[in-house]
Design an enzyme around this catalytic site. Structure first.
Site, PDB file in Angstrom:
ATOM      1  N   GLY A  62       0.857  -1.174   0.000  1.00 21.86           N
ATOM      2  CA  GLY A  62       0.000   0.000   0.000  1.00 21.86           C
ATOM      3  C   GLY A  62       0.888   1.216   0.000  1.00 21.86           C
ATOM      4  O   GLY A  62       1.856   1.265  -0.760  1.00 21.86           O
ATOM      5  N   GLU A  63       0.617   2.142   0.870  1.00 20.14           N
ATOM      6  CA  GLU A  63       1.466   3.337   0.961  1.00 20.14           C
ATOM      7  C   GLU A  63       2.087   3.327   2.354  1.00 20.14           C
ATOM      8  O   GLU A  63       1.398   3.498   3.360  1.00 20.14           O
ATOM      9  CB  GLU A  63       0.601   4.577   0.699  1.00 20.14           C
ATOM     10  CG  GLU A  63       1.359   5.671  -0.013  1.00 20.14           C
ATOM     11  CD  GLU A  63       2.495   6.238   0.823  1.00 20.14           C
ATOM     12  OE1 GLU A  63       3.669   6.212   0.376  1.00 20.14           O
ATOM     13  OE2 GLU A  63       2.220   6.683   1.944  1.00 20.14           O
ATOM     14  N   SER A  64       3.390   3.135   2.403  1.00 21.80           N
ATOM     15  CA  SER A  64       4.037   2.859   3.695  1.00 21.80           C
ATOM     16  C   SER A  64       3.918   4.019   4.686  1.00 21.80           C
ATOM     17  O   SER A  64       3.787   3.795   5.890  1.00 21.80           O
ATOM     18  CB  SER A  64       5.505   2.493   3.482  1.00 21.80           C
ATOM     19  OG  SER A  64       6.183   3.527   2.811  1.00 21.80           O
ATOM     20  N   CYS A 112       6.078  -5.617   0.318  1.00 19.25           N
ATOM     21  CA  CYS A 112       6.209  -4.316  -0.359  1.00 19.25           C
ATOM     22  C   CYS A 112       6.196  -3.160   0.650  1.00 19.25           C
ATOM     23  O   CYS A 112       7.156  -3.024   1.400  1.00 19.25           O
ATOM     24  CB  CYS A 112       5.154  -4.170  -1.447  1.00 19.25           C
ATOM     25  SG  CYS A 112       5.630  -2.920  -2.655  1.00 19.25           S
ATOM     26  N   ARG A 157      13.287   2.632  -0.628  1.00 18.83           N
ATOM     27  CA  ARG A 157      11.940   2.715  -1.225  1.00 18.83           C
ATOM     28  C   ARG A 157      12.042   2.900  -2.737  1.00 18.83           C
ATOM     29  O   ARG A 157      13.007   3.450  -3.230  1.00 18.83           O
ATOM     30  CB  ARG A 157      11.182   3.913  -0.649  1.00 18.83           C
ATOM     31  CG  ARG A 157      10.732   3.716   0.762  1.00 18.83           C
ATOM     32  CD  ARG A 157       9.952   4.934   1.231  1.00 18.83           C
ATOM     33  NE  ARG A 157       8.668   5.043   0.561  1.00 18.83           N
ATOM     34  CZ  ARG A 157       7.839   6.088   0.712  1.00 18.83           C
ATOM     35  NH1 ARG A 157       8.170   7.089   1.493  1.00 18.83           N
ATOM     36  NH2 ARG A 157       6.685   6.111   0.080  1.00 18.83           N
ATOM     37  N   ILE A 164       5.523  -3.754  -7.605  1.00 21.44           N
ATOM     38  CA  ILE A 164       4.821  -2.484  -7.846  1.00 21.44           C
ATOM     39  C   ILE A 164       5.500  -1.401  -7.003  1.00 21.44           C
ATOM     40  O   ILE A 164       5.385  -1.410  -5.782  1.00 21.44           O
ATOM     41  CB  ILE A 164       3.329  -2.581  -7.467  1.00 21.44           C
ATOM     42  CG1 ILE A 164       2.644  -3.741  -8.193  1.00 21.44           C
ATOM     43  CG2 ILE A 164       2.616  -1.249  -7.768  1.00 21.44           C
ATOM     44  CD1 ILE A 164       1.251  -4.068  -7.685  1.00 21.44           C
ATOM     45  N   ARG A 165       6.220  -0.514  -7.646  1.00 25.80           N
ATOM     46  CA  ARG A 165       6.976   0.530  -6.938  1.00 25.80           C
ATOM     47  C   ARG A 165       7.650  -0.070  -5.684  1.00 25.80           C
ATOM     48  O   ARG A 165       7.468   0.404  -4.569  1.00 25.80           O
ATOM     49  CB  ARG A 165       6.065   1.715  -6.581  1.00 25.80           C
ATOM     50  CG  ARG A 165       5.664   2.515  -7.818  1.00 25.80           C
ATOM     51  CD  ARG A 165       4.756   3.684  -7.492  1.00 25.80           C
ATOM     52  NE  ARG A 165       3.483   3.232  -6.955  1.00 25.80           N
ATOM     53  CZ  ARG A 165       3.080   3.403  -5.703  1.00 25.80           C
ATOM     54  NH1 ARG A 165       3.840   4.034  -4.847  1.00 25.80           N
ATOM     55  NH2 ARG A 165       1.910   2.962  -5.327  1.00 25.80           N
ATOM     56  N   HIS A 169       4.645  -8.890  -4.377  1.00 24.46           N
ATOM     57  CA  HIS A 169       3.281  -9.111  -3.866  1.00 24.46           C
ATOM     58  C   HIS A 169       2.841 -10.555  -4.105  1.00 24.46           C
ATOM     59  O   HIS A 169       2.209 -10.830  -5.140  1.00 24.46           O
ATOM     60  CB  HIS A 169       2.300  -8.187  -4.599  1.00 24.46           C
ATOM     61  CG  HIS A 169       2.421  -6.754  -4.242  1.00 24.46           C
ATOM     62  ND1 HIS A 169       1.619  -6.149  -3.300  1.00 24.46           N
ATOM     63  CD2 HIS A 169       3.244  -5.798  -4.704  1.00 24.46           C
ATOM     64  CE1 HIS A 169       1.944  -4.868  -3.194  1.00 24.46           C
ATOM     65  NE2 HIS A 169       2.922  -4.624  -4.037  1.00 24.46           N
ATOM     66  N   GLU A 209       0.443 -12.038  -2.936  1.00 19.84           N
ATOM     67  CA  GLU A 209      -1.031 -12.137  -2.899  1.00 19.84           C
ATOM     68  C   GLU A 209      -1.652 -11.824  -4.253  1.00 19.84           C
ATOM     69  O   GLU A 209      -2.852 -12.006  -4.443  1.00 19.84           O
ATOM     70  CB  GLU A 209      -1.591 -11.211  -1.804  1.00 19.84           C
ATOM     71  CG  GLU A 209      -1.681  -9.728  -2.137  1.00 19.84           C
ATOM     72  CD  GLU A 209      -0.332  -8.988  -2.127  1.00 19.84           C
ATOM     73  OE1 GLU A 209       0.728  -9.636  -2.000  1.00 19.84           O
ATOM     74  OE2 GLU A 209      -0.344  -7.749  -2.284  1.00 19.84           O
TER      75      GLU A 209
END
Ligand code: GLN
Length: 193
Positions: free
Chosen positions: A46-48, A79, A108, A136-137, A172, A174
């Site tokens: 997500g967004e850390s 991630c 990051r 993803i990023r 990821h 998942e």
């Protein structure tokens, strides 16, 4: 055995689905009461920065640190979850929140703009066949302490590692139908259950 997925922001339902497909009871964890019921916790992507702030705000951060330290909780960061689990973030914004559990230094968005999102075949230690890893990023592990075992490597750095009751992947697991990385974490939870 119950395993939780930290439910403050990010890819929660996909992890819950994977755990259920592995025949494990999965719970979304938002409160300390829910945290107390699980022996493993997944920190999703997500967004850390957001997840890190919310986990403090929801009053869960110290409880996770405490249970992880006393090893009654296994923790798996994917991630953004890798950034949260790391003791050191090499290029975070100042005051980047983190749980600081694993002895790794993480960078990051380490793959640059050309390779923001991609998938690749990856060898993961102890798995016979390579897996398809979705990035993803994604962050990478730039440095790891003595007690940390690297589980998967890319030319850019380490992308999966374990330290005792702690597991982390840059990618990821998942987001594919492959359940092997979740099974690997479940086995870690069973070791001490
Ligand atoms: N780059 C994101 C961050 O720093 C992580 C991306 C992800 O979890 N897919 O939080």
């Amino acid at each position: 055995m119950k395993i939780g997925v930290l439910d403050v922001q990010g890819a929660v339902s996909e992890h819950i689905k994977h755990l259920e497909l592995c025949d494990v009871e999965a719970v979304a964890v938002k409160t300390e009461k829910q945290l107390n019921q699980v022996c493993g916790l997944i920190l999703p992507g997500g967004e850390s920065t957001t997840i890190g702030r919310l986990v403090e705000l929801f009053g869960l951060a110290d409880a996770i640190r405490e249970r992880s330290r006393e090893k009654s909780l296994s923790v798996f960061g994917t991630c953004a979850g890798m950034i949260l689990i790391a003791k050191e973030i090499t290029d975070g914004t100042t005051g980047q929140p983190s749980l600081g559990l694993m002895d790794i230094a993480v960078k990051r968005n380490a793959f640059g703009r050309q390779r923001e999102s991609f998938e690749t075949s990856l060898r993961f230690k102890s798995l016979d066949e390579p897996l398809t890893a979705v990035f993803i990023r994604a962050p990478i592990i730039e440095r790891a302490g003595e007690g940390v075992e690297a589980l998967a490597e890319m030319p850019e750095g380490t992308v999966a590692a374990r330290q005792g009751n702690l597991l982390t992947t840059s990618f990821h697991p998942e987001l594919t139908t492959d359940l092997r990385v979740h099974r690997f974490f479940i086995a870690m939870c069973e070791e001490k259950a």
